[in-house]
Design an enzyme around this catalytic site. Structure first.
Site, PDB file in Angstrom:
ATOM      1  N   SER A  39       0.860  -1.191   0.000  1.00 15.38           N
ATOM      2  CA  SER A  39       0.000   0.000   0.000  1.00 15.38           C
ATOM      3  C   SER A  39       0.889   1.231   0.000  1.00 15.38           C
ATOM      4  CB  SER A  39      -0.868  -0.006   1.267  1.00 15.38           C
ATOM      5  OG  SER A  39      -1.460   1.251   1.488  1.00 15.38           O
TER       6      SER A  39
ATOM      7  N   TYR B  54      -2.489  -1.265  10.122  1.00 15.92           N
ATOM      8  CA  TYR B  54      -2.462  -1.453   8.663  1.00 15.92           C
ATOM      9  C   TYR B  54      -1.090  -1.057   8.091  1.00 15.92           C
ATOM     10  CZ  TYR B  54      -4.309  -1.338   3.863  1.00 15.92           C
ATOM     11  OH  TYR B  54      -4.540  -1.570   2.526  1.00 15.92           O
TER      12      TYR B  54
ATOM     13  N   LYS C  26       1.689  -3.392   6.137  1.00 15.79           N
ATOM     14  CA  LYS C  26       2.067  -3.135   4.742  1.00 15.79           C
ATOM     15  C   LYS C  26       3.561  -2.804   4.602  1.00 15.79           C
ATOM     16  CE  LYS C  26      -2.021  -3.864   2.897  1.00 15.79           C
ATOM     17  NZ  LYS C  26      -2.261  -5.012   2.005  1.00 15.79           N
TER      18      LYS C  26
HETATM   19  N1  LIG Z   1      -8.840  -0.353  -1.617  1.00 15.15           N
HETATM   20  C1  LIG Z   1      -7.835   0.377  -1.222  1.00 15.15           C
HETATM   21  O1  LIG Z   1      -7.977   1.602  -1.029  1.00 15.15           O
HETATM   22  C2  LIG Z   1      -6.466  -0.241  -1.025  1.00 15.15           C
HETATM   23  C3  LIG Z   1      -5.339   0.599  -1.015  1.00 15.15           C
HETATM   24  C4  LIG Z   1      -4.069   0.036  -0.850  1.00 15.15           C
HETATM   25  C5  LIG Z   1      -3.940  -1.339  -0.704  1.00 15.15           C
HETATM   26  N2  LIG Z   1      -5.065  -2.132  -0.701  1.00 15.15           N
HETATM   27  C6  LIG Z   1      -4.863  -3.578  -0.564  1.00 15.15           C
HETATM   28  O2  LIG Z   1      -5.344  -4.211  -1.734  1.00 15.15           O
HETATM   29  C7  LIG Z   1      -5.693  -5.572  -1.438  1.00 15.15           C
HETATM   30  C8  LIG Z   1      -7.058  -5.875  -2.019  1.00 15.15           C
HETATM   31  O3  LIG Z   1      -8.040  -5.111  -1.334  1.00 15.15           O
HETATM   32  P1  LIG Z   1      -9.362  -4.541  -2.055  1.00 15.15           P
HETATM   33  O4  LIG Z   1      -9.166  -3.076  -2.214  1.00 15.15           O
HETATM   34  O5  LIG Z   1      -9.657  -5.350  -3.246  1.00 15.15           O
HETATM   35  O6  LIG Z   1     -10.438  -4.754  -0.897  1.00 15.15           O
HETATM   36  P2  LIG Z   1     -11.653  -5.800  -0.788  1.00 15.15           P
HETATM   37  O7  LIG Z   1     -12.084  -5.727   0.622  1.00 15.15           O
HETATM   38  O8  LIG Z   1     -12.660  -5.534  -1.839  1.00 15.15           O
HETATM   39  O9  LIG Z   1     -10.978  -7.222  -1.121  1.00 15.15           O
HETATM   40  C9  LIG Z   1     -10.164  -7.913  -0.219  1.00 15.15           C
HETATM   41  C10 LIG Z   1     -10.535  -9.383  -0.309  1.00 15.15           C
HETATM   42  O10 LIG Z   1      -9.659 -10.157   0.531  1.00 15.15           O
HETATM   43  C11 LIG Z   1     -10.442 -11.152   1.156  1.00 15.15           C
HETATM   44  N3  LIG Z   1      -9.750 -11.644   2.357  1.00 15.15           N
HETATM   45  C12 LIG Z   1      -9.497 -10.938   3.472  1.00 15.15           C
HETATM   46  N4  LIG Z   1      -8.855 -11.700   4.365  1.00 15.15           N
HETATM   47  C13 LIG Z   1      -8.675 -12.916   3.790  1.00 15.15           C
HETATM   48  C14 LIG Z   1      -8.060 -14.111   4.212  1.00 15.15           C
HETATM   49  N5  LIG Z   1      -7.508 -14.231   5.435  1.00 15.15           N
HETATM   50  N6  LIG Z   1      -8.038 -15.156   3.364  1.00 15.15           N
HETATM   51  C15 LIG Z   1      -8.606 -15.073   2.130  1.00 15.15           C
HETATM   52  N7  LIG Z   1      -9.212 -13.945   1.688  1.00 15.15           N
HETATM   53  C16 LIG Z   1      -9.246 -12.882   2.504  1.00 15.15           C
HETATM   54  C17 LIG Z   1     -11.753 -10.460   1.462  1.00 15.15           C
HETATM   55  O11 LIG Z   1     -12.811 -11.371   1.757  1.00 15.15           O
HETATM   56  C18 LIG Z   1     -11.965  -9.661   0.182  1.00 15.15           C
HETATM   57  O12 LIG Z   1     -12.664 -10.410  -0.780  1.00 15.15           O
HETATM   58  C19 LIG Z   1      -5.605  -5.694   0.089  1.00 15.15           C
HETATM   59  O13 LIG Z   1      -4.376  -6.295   0.432  1.00 15.15           O
HETATM   60  C20 LIG Z   1      -5.636  -4.251   0.553  1.00 15.15           C
HETATM   61  O14 LIG Z   1      -5.044  -4.082   1.816  1.00 15.15           O
HETATM   62  C21 LIG Z   1      -6.314  -1.608  -0.857  1.00 15.15           C
END
Ligand SMILES: NC(=O)c1ccc[n+]([C@@H]2O[C@H](COP(=O)([O-])OP(=O)(O)OC[C@H]3O[C@@H](n4cnc5c(N)ncnc54)[C@H](O)[C@@H]3O)[C@@H](O)[C@H]2O)c1
Length: 277
Positions: A153, A166, A170
């Site tokens: 992130s 968080y 990260k």
């Molecule tokens: N959306 C943002 O603003 C953002 C920014 C920077 C980084 N991220 C990172 O991007 C990645 C994807 O997130 P997203 O934005 O698609 O959010 P999201 O919540 O839509 O998707 C995350 C998915 O991970 C699954 N998950 C969580 N814990 C799990 C586990 N222990 N085992 C299996 N599946 C699990 C959830 O059920 C969900 O489907 C994450 O690592 C998040 O931290 C997101």
């Protein structure tokens, strides 16, 4: 372009959001895809996917003509991650690309943060990334090839209020990726981190996050928070679209990136330029 033809890609956390988008993008470019999701809601976390959403990911991937398998699996579980890797190898014979994408968010000041909020975020965002990648490493070493991409992130290289759990997780992903990249380079395997700013998924668009950005409002809307989000980066982009995220992940997995390893690729509208390195 079908540059992932005959390749097998495994993606964690693909029930929705970026994981689903990555699955579709790889499929559209010729890959067979194996996806997993925990498929249940942890009390402290941002909205997680249901099993129905994971099944929808499989349907969407198949609808573009690709083969896809989806299983319920928790990235924190060594047994589940072994089952994920075994499923891909049993069905398709090999794994070329592994995307450790699963993550959760849960916020709060350290002084008030319940222990489970700290533990679950670090256990999934760092522990789950390491556990899932550890499951695939022996297979990739045996093959003498492979691409690993782990999602970090923009806060993987800075601090943020209400975000210690968080941000710590990260930052940890980047340390893990850089160390593993050195270990696996002699085996022809690349290991990189993808570091996006806010991405337009449930993790970004929810009342808890909006409330952190606009504490002056009772029930802030997407429009209310847009400028505050955009103010975080010099390009003044409020959030990335899913395609921005998937393009970056596919680049790191592509032949164009064959000599890129141990890197953290920022897709953050220049937010990253404020970091010291
Ligand atoms: N959306 C943002 O603003 C953002 C920014 C920077 C980084 N991220 C990172 O991007 C990645 C994807 O997130 P997203 O934005 O698609 O959010 P999201 O919540 O839509 O998707 C995350 C998915 O991970 C699954 N998950 C969580 N814990 C799990 C586990 N222990 N085992 C299996 N599946 C699990 C959830 O059920 C969900 O489907 C994450 O690592 C998040 O931290 C997101």
């Amino acid at each position: 372009m079908r540059d992932f033809e005959n390749q097998v890609v495994v993606i964690t956390g693909a029930g929705k959001g970026q994981g689903r988008s990555h699955a579709l993008a790889f499929a559209q470019r010729g890959a067979s895809v194996v996806v997993c999701d925990i498929g249940e809601q942890l009390p402290c976390a941002s909205a997680m996917a249901t099993m129905e959403q994971l099944e929808e990911t499989v349907r969407l991937v198949e609808s573009v003509g690709a083969e896809c398998v989806g299983i319920q699996a928790d990235t924190r579980s060594t047994a589940d991650m072994k089952r994920l890797v075994d499923t891909a190898i049993d069905r398709f014979g090999k794994i070329d690309v592994f995307v450790a994408n699963a993550g959760i968010a849960a916020f709060g000041p350290v002084s008030e943060m319940p222990y489970d909020v700290w533990r679950d975020v670090v256990d999934i965002n760092l522990g789950g990334v390491a556990t899932s990648i550890r499951a695939v490493v022996p297979h990739l070493i045996e093959r003498g090839a492979g691409r690993i991409v782990a999602t970090s992130s923009a806060v993987g290289r800075e601090g943020g209020p209400n975000n210690a759990n968080y941000a710590a997780s990260k930052w940890g992903v980047i340390g893990f990726v850089k160390s593993l990249a050195i270990e696996l380079a002699p085996h022809g395997i690349t290991v990189n981190a993808f570091s996006p700013m806010s991405v337009s998924t449930d993790m970004c668009h929810n009342q808890l996050t909006y409330g952190l950005f606009r504490p002056d409002l009772d029930e802030p809307t997407r429009d209310d928070v847009k400028d505050t989000f955009a103010g975080l980066n010099p390009m003044r982009v409020p959030w990335l679209e899913l395609s921005d995220a998937s393009e970056a992940v596919l680049f790191l997995a592509s032949s164009s990136a064959r000599y890129i390893t141990g890197a953290a690729l920022d897709v953050a509208g220049g937010w990253n330029a404020f970091h010291s390195a």
